[in-house]
Scaffold this active site. Structure first.
Site, PDB file in Angstrom:
ATOM      1  N   ARG A 109       0.567  -1.269   0.022  1.00 34.59           N
ATOM      2  CA  ARG A 109       0.164   0.016  -0.227  1.00 34.59           C
ATOM      3  C   ARG A 109       0.999   1.442   0.324  1.00 34.59           C
ATOM      4  O   ARG A 109       1.505   1.428   0.741  1.00 34.59           O
ATOM      5  CB  ARG A 109      -0.697  -0.092   1.516  1.00 34.59           C
ATOM      6  CG  ARG A 109      -1.730   1.834   1.013  1.00 34.59           C
ATOM      7  CD  ARG A 109      -2.684   1.168   2.674  1.00 34.59           C
ATOM      8  NE  ARG A 109      -3.992   0.550   1.892  1.00 34.59           N
ATOM      9  CZ  ARG A 109      -5.225   0.480   2.081  1.00 34.59           C
ATOM     10  NH1 ARG A 109      -5.761   1.111   3.372  1.00 34.59           N
ATOM     11  NH2 ARG A 109      -6.617   0.347   0.695  1.00 34.59           N
ATOM     12  N   HIS A 136      -6.967   1.360  -7.221  1.00 35.19           N
ATOM     13  CA  HIS A 136      -7.608   0.294  -6.230  1.00 35.19           C
ATOM     14  C   HIS A 136      -8.160  -1.024  -6.419  1.00 35.19           C
ATOM     15  O   HIS A 136      -8.720  -0.927  -6.190  1.00 35.19           O
ATOM     16  CB  HIS A 136      -7.934   0.711  -4.685  1.00 35.19           C
ATOM     17  CG  HIS A 136      -8.054   0.346  -3.327  1.00 35.19           C
ATOM     18  ND1 HIS A 136      -7.703  -0.739  -2.963  1.00 35.19           N
ATOM     19  CD2 HIS A 136      -9.307   0.133  -2.382  1.00 35.19           C
ATOM     20  CE1 HIS A 136      -7.708  -1.118  -1.851  1.00 35.19           C
ATOM     21  NE2 HIS A 136      -8.627   0.143  -1.305  1.00 35.19           N
ATOM     22  N   GLN A 139      -9.832  -3.812  -4.569  1.00 35.52           N
ATOM     23  CA  GLN A 139     -11.095  -3.374  -3.829  1.00 35.52           C
ATOM     24  C   GLN A 139     -12.050  -3.555  -4.927  1.00 35.52           C
ATOM     25  O   GLN A 139     -13.220  -3.495  -4.587  1.00 35.52           O
ATOM     26  CB  GLN A 139     -11.384  -1.593  -3.588  1.00 35.52           C
ATOM     27  CG  GLN A 139     -12.805  -1.589  -2.760  1.00 35.52           C
ATOM     28  CD  GLN A 139     -13.290  -1.572  -1.339  1.00 35.52           C
ATOM     29  OE1 GLN A 139     -12.029  -2.060  -0.690  1.00 35.52           O
ATOM     30  NE2 GLN A 139     -13.546  -2.158  -1.059  1.00 35.52           N
ATOM     31  N   ASP A 227     -17.271   7.591  -2.426  1.00 36.25           N
ATOM     32  CA  ASP A 227     -16.061   6.940  -1.762  1.00 36.25           C
ATOM     33  C   ASP A 227     -16.169   8.756  -0.446  1.00 36.25           C
ATOM     34  O   ASP A 227     -16.542   9.616  -0.781  1.00 36.25           O
ATOM     35  CB  ASP A 227     -14.408   6.796  -1.909  1.00 36.25           C
ATOM     36  CG  ASP A 227     -13.537   5.843  -1.787  1.00 36.25           C
ATOM     37  OD1 ASP A 227     -13.780   6.213  -0.257  1.00 36.25           O
ATOM     38  OD2 ASP A 227     -12.073   6.343  -2.134  1.00 36.25           O
ATOM     39  N   CYS A 266     -16.251   1.520  -0.240  1.00 33.65           N
ATOM     40  CA  CYS A 266     -15.034   0.618   0.472  1.00 33.65           C
ATOM     41  C   CYS A 266     -14.505   0.813   1.755  1.00 33.65           C
ATOM     42  O   CYS A 266     -14.373   0.080   2.312  1.00 33.65           O
ATOM     43  CB  CYS A 266     -13.978   1.063  -0.456  1.00 33.65           C
ATOM     44  SG  CYS A 266     -13.393   2.768  -0.288  1.00 33.65           S
ATOM     45  N   ARG A 294     -13.193  -9.207   1.134  1.00 33.23           N
ATOM     46  CA  ARG A 294     -12.350  -7.970   0.311  1.00 33.23           C
ATOM     47  C   ARG A 294     -11.508  -9.418   0.265  1.00 33.23           C
ATOM     48  O   ARG A 294     -10.889 -10.041  -0.197  1.00 33.23           O
ATOM     49  CB  ARG A 294     -11.708  -7.541   1.458  1.00 33.23           C
ATOM     50  CG  ARG A 294     -12.736  -6.023   0.792  1.00 33.23           C
ATOM     51  CD  ARG A 294     -11.548  -4.982   0.056  1.00 33.23           C
ATOM     52  NE  ARG A 294     -10.434  -5.396  -0.120  1.00 33.23           N
ATOM     53  CZ  ARG A 294      -9.547  -4.069   0.659  1.00 33.23           C
ATOM     54  NH1 ARG A 294      -9.902  -2.891   1.142  1.00 33.23           N
ATOM     55  NH2 ARG A 294      -8.583  -4.032   0.162  1.00 33.23           N
TER      56      ARG A 294
HETATM   57  N1   CP Z   1     -11.683  -0.186   0.912  1.00 29.67           N
HETATM   58  C1   CP Z   1     -10.410  -0.571   2.372  1.00 29.67           C
HETATM   59  O1   CP Z   1      -9.207  -0.369   1.640  1.00 29.67           O
HETATM   60  O2   CP Z   1      -9.923  -0.061   4.056  1.00 29.67           O
HETATM   61  P1   CP Z   1      -8.784   0.099   4.580  1.00 29.67           P
HETATM   62  O3   CP Z   1      -8.339   1.388   3.948  1.00 29.67           O
HETATM   63  O4   CP Z   1      -8.842  -0.020   5.982  1.00 29.67           O
HETATM   64  O5   CP Z   1      -7.756  -1.119   4.050  1.00 29.67           O
HETATM   65  N1  NVA Z   2      -9.611   7.127  -1.889  1.00 30.59           N
HETATM   66  C1  NVA Z   2      -9.143   6.626  -0.525  1.00 30.59           C
HETATM   67  C2  NVA Z   2      -9.909   4.588  -0.236  1.00 30.59           C
HETATM   68  C3  NVA Z   2      -9.396   4.543   1.425  1.00 30.59           C
HETATM   69  C4  NVA Z   2      -9.457   3.034   1.535  1.00 30.59           C
HETATM   70  C5  NVA Z   2      -8.613   6.441  -0.048  1.00 30.59           C
HETATM   71  O1  NVA Z   2      -6.745   6.497  -0.522  1.00 30.59           O
HETATM   72  O2  NVA Z   2      -8.118   7.605   1.351  1.00 30.59           O
END
Ligand code: CP
Ligand code: NVA
Length: 309
Positions: A109, A136, A139, A227, A266, A294
């Site tokens: 990540r 992502h 997701q 989101d 998400c 997930r």
């Molecule tokens: N939706 C998602 O990726 O959640 P987290 O940021 O908690 O991993």
């Molecule tokens: N768009 C959000 C998604 C979190 C899972 C972010 O990048 O923070």
């Protein structure tokens, strides 16, 4: 041999994507109501280790990958990037070379998508994108799985994305290219998804429209998605909170979608901003199934990356 990286949905063939989704559905169905850490009958990743590197916060991604590997018979190691030597300047390339000698797969990540691409280029083992500033993909596999569970084949359905043209939105664009659904995106002009990516998706056959009008985008949609308005790493919070309220999903906005439209997010949600309690806690909200999925979707991704699918 080049490892099978899972960096973006756009990189996979339709057949590979379908195989991953089918495997996810089948594995979920095979272990209904089992204790969460009990291994699947076949434990296809027994003996395999996954390292996870987090440059940003996570709840779902971290826990779902840990549980996914446990169910597949494998092992996980979770690393906060700041606590590793990456945080003191060791290069991405050297880290990739070392981890390839120690584990079988890496999930990252990252803040910058390019860092994940650089890591993958240097990695002799598969790399999974666990969210970047661009996309992502894990997701959206869970989202597609949830849509298929709730209302069958996604092909031909219309999905409305309201809010920020962010990383999650971009992976929906990539999925539209592969899975034959219509994607109608409405964002403030300053927060539209990157035009270069949209052009590439359209050239590859995606039916994607972009506008600033949430009411046109959501009209009769089968699936409504939003989101957070302020993603991790965004620094213009005040400007965002001023720009996005017309795109909020409340009951009046949902009433413009198809009668049985489902709602996806998400998570984490910012209740009272992009979505109201009434919608996210309402009968058409699939967000808890979406979060659980997930695990199932990522099990199939891990198997695909490691040549078990
Ligand atoms: N939706 C998602 O990726 O959640 P987290 O940021 O908690 O991993
Ligand atoms: N768009 C959000 C998604 C979190 C899972 C972010 O990048 O923070």
């Amino acid at each position: 041999m080049t490892p099978r990286h899972f960096l973006d949905i756009a990189d996979l063939s339709r057949e590979e994507l379908r195989a991953i989704l089918d495997e996810a559905h089948a594995r979920k169905a095979a272990r209904l109501d089992w204790p969460k850490a009990k291994r699947d009958e076949d434990a296809p990743l027994e003996g395999y280790a996954l390292a996870m590197i987090f440059q940003k916060n996570s709840t779902r991604t971290r826990v779902s990958f840990e549980v996914a590997m446990t169910q597949l018979g494998g092992h996980t190691i979770s690393l906060s990037a700041a606590d590793t030597q990456l945080g003191r300047g060791e290069t991405v390339q050297d880290t990739a070379r070392v981890l390839a000698r120690m584990v079988d797969c890496v999930m990252i990540r990252a803040n910058a998508h390019d860092d994940v691409l650089s890591y993958a280029t240097a990695s002799a083992i598969p790399v999974i994108n666990g969210l970047t500033d661009l996309s992502h993909p894990c997701q959206i596999l869970a989202d597609v799985m949830t849509i298929e569970e709730w209302s069958g084949d996604i092909a031909g359905k219309s999905v409305a994305w309201l809010g920020d043209g962010n990383n999650v939105c971009m992976s929906f664009v990539h999925a539209a290219e592969k899975l034959g659904f219509t994607l109608r995106i409405a964002t403030p002009a300053a927060y539209a998804p990157r035009t270069q990516e949209i052009a590439a998706a359209r050239a590859a056959g995606a039916d994607v429209s972009i506008s600033v009008d949430p009411h046109t985008a959501i009209a009769n949609a089968d699936v409504v998605v939003t989101d957070t308005w302020v993603s991790m790493g965004d620094t213009d919070k005040d400007a965002r909170l001023a720009a996005f309220p017309p795109y909020a999903i409340n009951e009046a906005m949902m009433a413009r979608a198809a009668k049985d439209a489902m709602f996806l997010h998400c998570l984490p949600a910012h209740r009272g901003e992009e979505v109201t309690d009434a919608v996210i806690d309402g009968a058409r909200s699939a967000v808890w199934d979406e979060a659980e999925n997930r695990i199932h979707a990522q099990k199939a991704v891990l198997m695909w990356c490691l040549g078990k699918l």
